[in-house]
Motif scaffolding. Structure first.
Motif, mmCIF file in Angstrom:
data_model
loop_
_atom_site.group_PDB
_atom_site.id
_atom_site.type_symbol
_atom_site.label_atom_id
_atom_site.label_comp_id
_atom_site.label_asym_id
_atom_site.label_seq_id
_atom_site.Cartn_x
_atom_site.Cartn_y
_atom_site.Cartn_z
ATOM 1 N N LEU A 1 26.412 -36.121 23.777
ATOM 2 C CA LEU A 1 26.606 -37.061 24.879
ATOM 3 C C LEU A 1 26.020 -36.427 26.128
ATOM 4 O O LEU A 1 26.422 -35.328 26.520
ATOM 5 C CB LEU A 1 28.085 -37.366 25.063
ATOM 6 C CG LEU A 1 28.489 -38.275 26.234
ATOM 7 C CD1 LEU A 1 29.751 -39.059 25.878
ATOM 8 C CD2 LEU A 1 28.745 -37.483 27.524
ATOM 9 N N ALA A 2 25.044 -37.083 26.750
ATOM 10 C CA ALA A 2 24.390 -36.541 27.939
ATOM 11 C C ALA A 2 25.001 -37.136 29.199
ATOM 12 O O ALA A 2 25.269 -38.339 29.254
ATOM 13 C CB ALA A 2 22.889 -36.836 27.897
ATOM 14 N N VAL A 3 25.228 -36.295 30.198
ATOM 15 C CA VAL A 3 25.723 -36.764 31.489
ATOM 16 C C VAL A 3 24.646 -36.539 32.541
ATOM 17 O O VAL A 3 24.080 -35.457 32.661
ATOM 18 C CB VAL A 3 27.038 -36.071 31.900
ATOM 19 C CG1 VAL A 3 28.174 -36.500 30.994
ATOM 20 C CG2 VAL A 3 26.913 -34.558 31.890
ATOM 21 N N TYR A 4 24.373 -37.588 33.299
ATOM 22 C CA TYR A 4 23.329 -37.602 34.322
ATOM 23 C C TYR A 4 24.017 -38.043 35.608
ATOM 24 O O TYR A 4 23.862 -39.167 36.075
ATOM 25 C CB TYR A 4 22.246 -38.582 33.865
ATOM 26 C CG TYR A 4 20.958 -38.622 34.645
ATOM 27 C CD1 TYR A 4 20.384 -37.491 35.208
ATOM 28 C CD2 TYR A 4 20.269 -39.836 34.770
ATOM 29 C CE1 TYR A 4 19.180 -37.558 35.890
ATOM 30 C CE2 TYR A 4 19.055 -39.916 35.441
ATOM 31 C CZ TYR A 4 18.515 -38.772 36.007
ATOM 32 O OH TYR A 4 17.321 -38.841 36.666
ATOM 33 N N LEU A 5 24.836 -37.133 36.159
ATOM 34 C CA LEU A 5 25.774 -37.470 37.217
ATOM 35 C C LEU A 5 25.776 -36.401 38.302
ATOM 36 O O LEU A 5 25.420 -35.246 38.057
ATOM 37 C CB LEU A 5 27.200 -37.586 36.661
ATOM 38 C CG LEU A 5 27.465 -38.581 35.535
ATOM 39 C CD1 LEU A 5 28.854 -38.349 34.931
ATOM 40 C CD2 LEU A 5 27.342 -40.016 36.055
ATOM 41 N N GLN A 6 26.256 -36.791 39.464
ATOM 42 C CA GLN A 6 26.550 -35.839 40.524
ATOM 43 C C GLN A 6 27.992 -35.331 40.317
ATOM 44 O O GLN A 6 28.580 -35.539 39.252
ATOM 45 C CB GLN A 6 26.395 -36.515 41.887
ATOM 46 C CG GLN A 6 24.982 -36.976 42.200
ATOM 47 C CD GLN A 6 24.094 -35.862 42.747
ATOM 48 O OE1 GLN A 6 24.480 -34.692 42.810
ATOM 49 N NE2 GLN A 6 22.876 -36.229 43.138
ATOM 50 N N ASN A 7 28.549 -34.678 41.345
ATOM 51 C CA ASN A 7 29.913 -34.145 41.247
ATOM 52 C C ASN A 7 30.935 -35.260 41.449
ATOM 53 O O ASN A 7 31.484 -35.450 42.538
ATOM 54 C CB ASN A 7 30.113 -33.034 42.270
ATOM 55 C CG ASN A 7 29.414 -31.749 41.876
ATOM 56 O OD1 ASN A 7 28.512 -31.751 41.056
ATOM 57 N ND2 ASN A 7 29.848 -30.643 42.450
ATOM 58 N N VAL A 8 31.178 -36.003 40.383
ATOM 59 C CA VAL A 8 32.104 -37.130 40.400
ATOM 60 C C VAL A 8 33.101 -36.965 39.253
ATOM 61 O O VAL A 8 32.832 -36.243 38.281
ATOM 62 C CB VAL A 8 31.348 -38.469 40.266
ATOM 63 C CG1 VAL A 8 30.464 -38.712 41.486
ATOM 64 C CG2 VAL A 8 30.500 -38.497 38.998
#
Length: 563
Positions: A93-100
């Motif tokens: 599972l890839a995460v493409y996020l900022q610090n959230v």
């Protein structure tokens, strides 16, 4: 997911040397040289924290609060939905996020579904994102809506991604801060599923139990690519639990209150020094979307955190931000820096401005954050010859060696490549057995950094091996020149590189950014160095720039300055 061909460190035949004797651990640390790893996997570590106090705060995001029980329920819902959709143990599972908060929810959910999280730099563009998704074989992507529309939408069709969950930085809080969220609007992209709706649909359902092992991969973290194609480091559950313990026990993270997430969560510093240790301690983790100095200072004032770790460049930016006062750091009891070298000048400037000691730590993606740590309360010494500030002593259960090009241990005090072995060293690189064999021979990491260890066990980094400058046959290490430049009151940052020279082969060139309001000429900076350094070391040319090129974690990209 394990690397069966990798021998355990104690099975590697090697003559006993000075590096095997580690009295500094008892001298400087408050933990024994060898101590137990408390959990078999990071999911058990998380569940122990929930059981300890379900109602305690797990995450703070501006004015939003998520308790440990809520984090457990949200990650259960996401994991149950993933499993129902065909996500299997070992899937990525890839995460493409900022610090959230969605980052932490997704990480824990991936483990609950028996899978591997792939952390992706939110600054990655289409070519980079495409490579990371294809190399990891991720089947699920969790992305900010804005990043999906700008980048990912044109990429996922050519990858193995079957499910895209999109979300927004506006969720889990109610503020409208123009410094961060100006122009942000919700947008449902065709072919995607809303993250919160997906979780809500399955909330209340507990995913089937999974059998995770210490040697299973917890997440893939990709090297920065500063030395070639990014490689997916396989950080195992043992790696994660062990390094979280190092933060708690040697760094005092999470002992006195909240942890502030100043480093990007996708980076190994954020994954371990923020998320993992907050789950282990357990302690609240404060997130603020992305680094904006004034927003971070406001968050310090509101949440009064007790610990953080980040690049010295981030701390310097806070000191220079409008409205900064010494009170901003008043609540902190432990502050560490990693990701970029600290000069003694920067350390002293931070102490003078905040009244707090910034401690040094050193590690790589492949060591799951720290391999050496300055024990809490023990300021790092400065080497009298090179002027370098130490990056600490080897962490517990860890042997750090200094070796020559042939892999032979060098005497204490001599300069060579830093090599580390211990429970934090990764199993290898995802799908790259040749690179694994080259960089992790026998399970020990060849760091590519050059340094030395003194008889008291303190490690000093000289520079990156590949960055050494050969000027007329003399070795010049860029960091030494940069440390001398840092002593000039007008210099904010500098980067030194070698450039071709007809007479000397290579010569020294410096790129310098000045402090606001400073008026300094190139010739003055050359003279400053010439007075303090051997003739072959000082820069023959200086270029003044507004900003130096950096990675998102604050490392200066010297390769961009050489072109």
């Amino acid at each position: 997911m394990t690397d069966a061909g990798r021998p355990a460190p104690h099975d590697v035949a090697r003559p006993v040397s000075a590096y095997d004797e580690r009295p500094w651990l008892a001298r400087y640390g408050d933990q024994p040289a060898d101590y137990d790893i408390e959990f078999d996997d990071a999911l058990d570590m998380f569940r122990a924290g929930v059981a300890k106090d379900p109602s305690a705060v797990a995450l703070r995001y501006f004015d939003g609060v998520i308790t440990r029980q809520e984090l457990d329920e949200l990650s259960d819902g996401l994991a149950a939905g993933l499993v129902a959709g065909g996500f299997s143990p070992g899937d990525r599972l890839a995460v493409y996020l900022q610090n959230v908060p969605q980052f932490v929810i997704s990480m824990v959910a991936a483990w609950k579904a028996g899978g591997v999280m792939v952390s992706i730099n939110p600054m990655s563009r289409a070519r980079e994102l495409s490579y990371l998704l294809r190399d990891s074989g991720a089947t699920v992507l969790v992305s900010l809506e804005s990043l999906y529309g700008e980048v990912a939408e044109g990429v996922v069709a050519d990858t193995d991604v079957r499910l895209v969950l999109t979300t927004s930085e506006l969720e889990f809080q109610s503020r409208d801060d123009d410094r961060l969220f100006a122009g942000v609007q919700r947008h449902r992209h065709e072919g995607t599923t809303d993250f919160s709706e997906f979780v809500a649909e399955h909330r209340g359902t507990v995913p089937p139990p999974v059998d995770l092992g210490a040697d299973d991969v917890a997440f893939l973290t990709y090297t920065s690519g500063t030395t070639g194609v990014p490689k997916g480091a396989m950080n195992t559950h043992r790696n994660v639990v062990f390094t979280a313990q190092v933060y708690r026990d040697w760094v005092h993270a999470g002992r006195d209150g909240a942890i502030f997430g100043i480093a990007p969560l996708f980076h190994i510093t954020g994954l371990i020094g923020h998320i993992a240790v907050s789950l282990l301690a357990p302690a609240p983790l404060v997130l603020a979307y992305r680094f904006e100095p004034r927003v971070v200072l406001d968050a310090f004032a509101e949440h009064r955190p007790a610990f953080t770790i980040g690049a010295i460049t981030a701390f310097s930016a806070l000191l220079d931000a409008p409205g900064f006062t010494e009170d901003a750091f008043a609540s902190f009891t432990s502050i560490y820096s990693g990701g970029a070298a600290i000069s003694p000048t920067a350390e002293q400037a931070f102490l003078a401005a905040t009244g707090k000691q910034v401690h040094n730590a050193y590690g790589l993606t492949e060591t799951t954050s720290p391999m050496t740590v300055t024990p809490f309360g023990s300021p790092s010494p400065v080497d009298p010859t090179s002027g370098a500030l130490s990056v600490g002593v080897p962490a517990p259960n860890t042997v750090v060696r200094i070796q020559d090009d042939d892999g032979n241990d060098l005497p204490l005090g001599e300069v060579g490549e830093i090599v580390a072995e211990g429970p934090q060293v990764v199993a290898g690189y995802w799908g790259k057995p040749e690179e694994t064999a080259a960089n992790l021979p026998g399970g020990a990491l060849k760091s590519g950094d050059v340094g030395f260890m003194n008889p008291e066990g303190w490690v000093f980094i000289v520079d990156r091996k590949k960055d050494m400058i050969n000027a007329s046959g003399y070795k010049v290490w860029p960091r030494e020149v940069e440390d001398v430049l840092a002593e000039h009151p007008g210099v904010r940052e500098s980067a030194v590189v070698g450039v071709p020279d007809e007479k000397r082969g290579e010569t020294v060139k410096a790129f310098v950014s000045l402090r606001p309001g400073a008026s300094v000429t190139e010739d003055e900076l050359i003279a400053h160095c010439k007075e303090r350094m051997a003739a072959y070391k000082y820069p023959r040319s200086v270029v003044l720039v507004d900003e130096l090129p950096k990675t998102v974690t604050g490392k200066i990209l010297r390769r961009e300055l050489r072109t």
